[in-house]
Design a protein around this motif. Structure first.
Motif, PDB file in Angstrom:
ATOM      1  N   UNK A  88      19.554  -4.043 -15.276  1.00  0.00           N
ATOM      2  CA  UNK A  88      18.307  -4.610 -14.754  1.00  0.00           C
ATOM      3  C   UNK A  88      17.240  -4.788 -15.838  1.00  0.00           C
ATOM      4  N   UNK A  89      17.095  -3.809 -16.716  1.00  0.00           N
ATOM      5  CA  UNK A  89      16.107  -3.920 -17.789  1.00  0.00           C
ATOM      6  C   UNK A  89      16.444  -5.037 -18.764  1.00  0.00           C
ATOM      7  N   UNK A  90      17.717  -5.151 -19.114  1.00  0.00           N
ATOM      8  CA  UNK A  90      18.149  -6.235 -20.007  1.00  0.00           C
ATOM      9  C   UNK A  90      17.904  -7.595 -19.366  1.00  0.00           C
ATOM     10  N   UNK A  91      18.215  -7.722 -18.088  1.00  0.00           N
ATOM     11  CA  UNK A  91      17.990  -8.986 -17.378  1.00  0.00           C
ATOM     12  C   UNK A  91      16.501  -9.332 -17.387  1.00  0.00           C
ATOM     13  N   UNK A 131      14.209   1.490 -22.138  1.00  0.00           N
ATOM     14  CA  UNK A 131      13.953   0.227 -21.433  1.00  0.00           C
ATOM     15  C   UNK A 131      14.772   0.031 -20.169  1.00  0.00           C
ATOM     16  N   UNK A 132      15.394   1.056 -19.645  1.00  0.00           N
ATOM     17  CA  UNK A 132      16.134   0.937 -18.387  1.00  0.00           C
ATOM     18  C   UNK A 132      15.191   0.655 -17.220  1.00  0.00           C
ATOM     19  N   UNK A 133      13.924   1.011 -17.362  1.00  0.00           N
ATOM     20  CA  UNK A 133      12.946   0.861 -16.287  1.00  0.00           C
ATOM     21  C   UNK A 133      12.084  -0.392 -16.437  1.00  0.00           C
ATOM     22  N   UNK A 166       0.833  -1.208   0.000  1.00  0.00           N
ATOM     23  CA  UNK A 166       0.000   0.000   0.000  1.00  0.00           C
ATOM     24  C   UNK A 166       0.866   1.255   0.000  1.00  0.00           C
ATOM     25  N   UNK A 167       0.413   2.267  -0.723  1.00  0.00           N
ATOM     26  CA  UNK A 167       1.110   3.545  -0.748  1.00  0.00           C
ATOM     27  C   UNK A 167       0.146   4.630  -1.203  1.00  0.00           C
ATOM     28  N   UNK A 168       0.545   5.861  -1.036  1.00  0.00           N
ATOM     29  CA  UNK A 168      -0.245   7.002  -1.485  1.00  0.00           C
ATOM     30  C   UNK A 168       0.577   7.741  -2.521  1.00  0.00           C
ATOM     31  N   UNK A 169      -0.045   7.987  -3.691  1.00  0.00           N
ATOM     32  CA  UNK A 169       0.667   8.636  -4.791  1.00  0.00           C
ATOM     33  C   UNK A 169      -0.190   9.723  -5.413  1.00  0.00           C
ATOM     34  N   UNK A 170       0.471  10.696  -6.001  1.00  0.00           N
ATOM     35  CA  UNK A 170      -0.238  11.660  -6.831  1.00  0.00           C
ATOM     36  C   UNK A 170      -0.674  10.924  -8.095  1.00  0.00           C
ATOM     37  N   UNK A 171      -1.821  11.257  -8.666  1.00  0.00           N
ATOM     38  CA  UNK A 171      -2.293  10.551  -9.856  1.00  0.00           C
ATOM     39  C   UNK A 171      -1.315  10.576 -11.034  1.00  0.00           C
ATOM     40  N   UNK A 172      -0.426  11.535 -11.087  1.00  0.00           N
ATOM     41  CA  UNK A 172       0.529  11.649 -12.195  1.00  0.00           C
ATOM     42  C   UNK A 172       1.787  10.803 -11.985  1.00  0.00           C
ATOM     43  N   UNK A 173       1.882  10.089 -10.869  1.00  0.00           N
ATOM     44  CA  UNK A 173       3.067   9.302 -10.545  1.00  0.00           C
ATOM     45  C   UNK A 173       3.165   8.073 -11.435  1.00  0.00           C
ATOM     46  N   UNK A 174       4.309   7.918 -12.085  1.00  0.00           N
ATOM     47  CA  UNK A 174       4.517   6.726 -12.914  1.00  0.00           C
ATOM     48  C   UNK A 174       4.816   5.525 -12.028  1.00  0.00           C
ATOM     49  N   UNK A 175       4.658   4.347 -12.595  1.00  0.00           N
ATOM     50  CA  UNK A 175       4.993   3.130 -11.873  1.00  0.00           C
ATOM     51  C   UNK A 175       6.470   3.141 -11.494  1.00  0.00           C
ATOM     52  N   UNK A 176       7.337   3.585 -12.398  1.00  0.00           N
ATOM     53  CA  UNK A 176       8.775   3.645 -12.105  1.00  0.00           C
ATOM     54  C   UNK A 176       9.039   4.535 -10.898  1.00  0.00           C
ATOM     55  N   UNK A 177       8.417   5.699 -10.855  1.00  0.00           N
ATOM     56  CA  UNK A 177       8.626   6.626  -9.739  1.00  0.00           C
ATOM     57  C   UNK A 177       8.086   6.049  -8.438  1.00  0.00           C
ATOM     58  N   UNK A 223       8.573   5.742  -2.996  1.00  0.00           N
ATOM     59  CA  UNK A 223       8.007   5.250  -1.746  1.00  0.00           C
ATOM     60  C   UNK A 223       8.289   3.775  -1.451  1.00  0.00           C
ATOM     61  N   UNK A 224       8.453   2.953  -2.487  1.00  0.00           N
ATOM     62  CA  UNK A 224       8.680   1.529  -2.235  1.00  0.00           C
ATOM     63  C   UNK A 224      10.163   1.175  -2.124  1.00  0.00           C
ATOM     64  N   UNK A 225      11.057   2.082  -2.505  1.00  0.00           N
ATOM     65  CA  UNK A 225      12.488   1.859  -2.338  1.00  0.00           C
ATOM     66  C   UNK A 225      13.085   0.766  -3.213  1.00  0.00           C
ATOM     67  N   UNK A 226      12.413   0.408  -4.289  1.00  0.00           N
ATOM     68  CA  UNK A 226      12.921  -0.606  -5.216  1.00  0.00           C
ATOM     69  C   UNK A 226      13.606   0.111  -6.373  1.00  0.00           C
ATOM     70  N   UNK A 227      14.904   0.275  -6.270  1.00  0.00           N
ATOM     71  CA  UNK A 227      15.636   1.139  -7.198  1.00  0.00           C
ATOM     72  C   UNK A 227      16.258   0.398  -8.384  1.00  0.00           C
ATOM     73  N   UNK A 228      15.936  -0.873  -8.561  1.00  0.00           N
ATOM     74  CA  UNK A 228      16.499  -1.631  -9.680  1.00  0.00           C
ATOM     75  C   UNK A 228      16.069  -1.091 -11.030  1.00  0.00           C
ATOM     76  N   UNK A 229      14.799  -0.758 -11.190  1.00  0.00           N
ATOM     77  CA  UNK A 229      14.312  -0.161 -12.435  1.00  0.00           C
ATOM     78  C   UNK A 229      14.822   1.270 -12.495  1.00  0.00           C
ATOM     79  N   UNK A 230      15.627   1.567 -13.478  1.00  0.00           N
ATOM     80  CA  UNK A 230      16.245   2.893 -13.602  1.00  0.00           C
ATOM     81  C   UNK A 230      15.379   3.818 -14.446  1.00  0.00           C
TER      82      UNK A 230
END
Length: 178
Positions: free
Chosen positions: A127-130, A69-71, A37-48, A53-60
């Motif tokens: 990460x994207x290539x993998x 395709x880095x993300x 669960x998280x709270x986001x502005x409607x304009x927030x992309x999945x990558x952002x 907020x989720x701290x998953x920084x693998x997708x660049x």
């Protein structure tokens, strides 16, 4: 039939689409098998949302236009650029990130193959290539060189590690065939 502010219903009423925002909204993303669960502005992309907020920084986030395709992540098993999808549009679809490929502290075979065949240069596109290569192998356990090149064709690698990526996946497919 006139359409204004929604679709005209049979009884003359108008069905209005819900308006979301501009204030942040609560959502739940299913990431790597876990409800987040998280709270986001409607304009927030999945990558952002993943990186922030989720701290998953693998997708660049590189181009932020879905062109490099880095993300790359999987959305219900499909390879997608996460910078081109709004987090609020994901709904209950399952997201898999590079962090979700490894299991029990063990790297995914594609990650191991990238290391063994020096398919990692600066690491920004890795990460994207993998993710794309792992998706390819999930569909086709024994891809040929052309299929691998097609799978990675949307990735921009400024270091030019493409030949090493192809070698890594060909070697992995050969190992699996033995």
């Amino acid at each position: 039939m006139t359409i204004a502010n929604g679709d005209r219903q049979g009884d003359g009423e108008t069905a209005a689409a819900p308006i979301i925002g501009p204030e942040p909204v609560p959502i739940v993303l299913w990431v790597n098998g876990e409800a987040r669960p998280l709270t986001v502005e409607p304009r927030t992309t999945l990558a952002a949302a993943l990186r922030g907020p989720l701290g998953l920084t693998g997708a660049k986030i590189a181009c932020n236009q879905g062109a490099c395709s880095a993300c790359t992540v999987w959305l219900d098993g499909l390879v997608v650029p996460s910078c081109s999808i709004l987090a609020i549009e994901v709904g209950e679809r399952k997201i898999t990130t590079i962090e979700g490929l490894a299991t029990d502290e063990r790297l995914h075979p594609v990650q191991e193959a990238f290391i063994a065949h020096d398919a990692v240069q600066c690491g920004f596109c890795t990460p994207g290539l993998v993710m794309s290569c792992a998706a390819l192998l999930a569909r086709n356990q024994y891809p040929d060189e052309e299929e691998i090149q097609t799978a990675i064709s949307g990735h921009l690698c400024r270091c030019g590690t493409y030949p090493h990526v192809v070698q890594a996946i060909l070697a992995l497919a050969e190992e699996e065939g033995d």
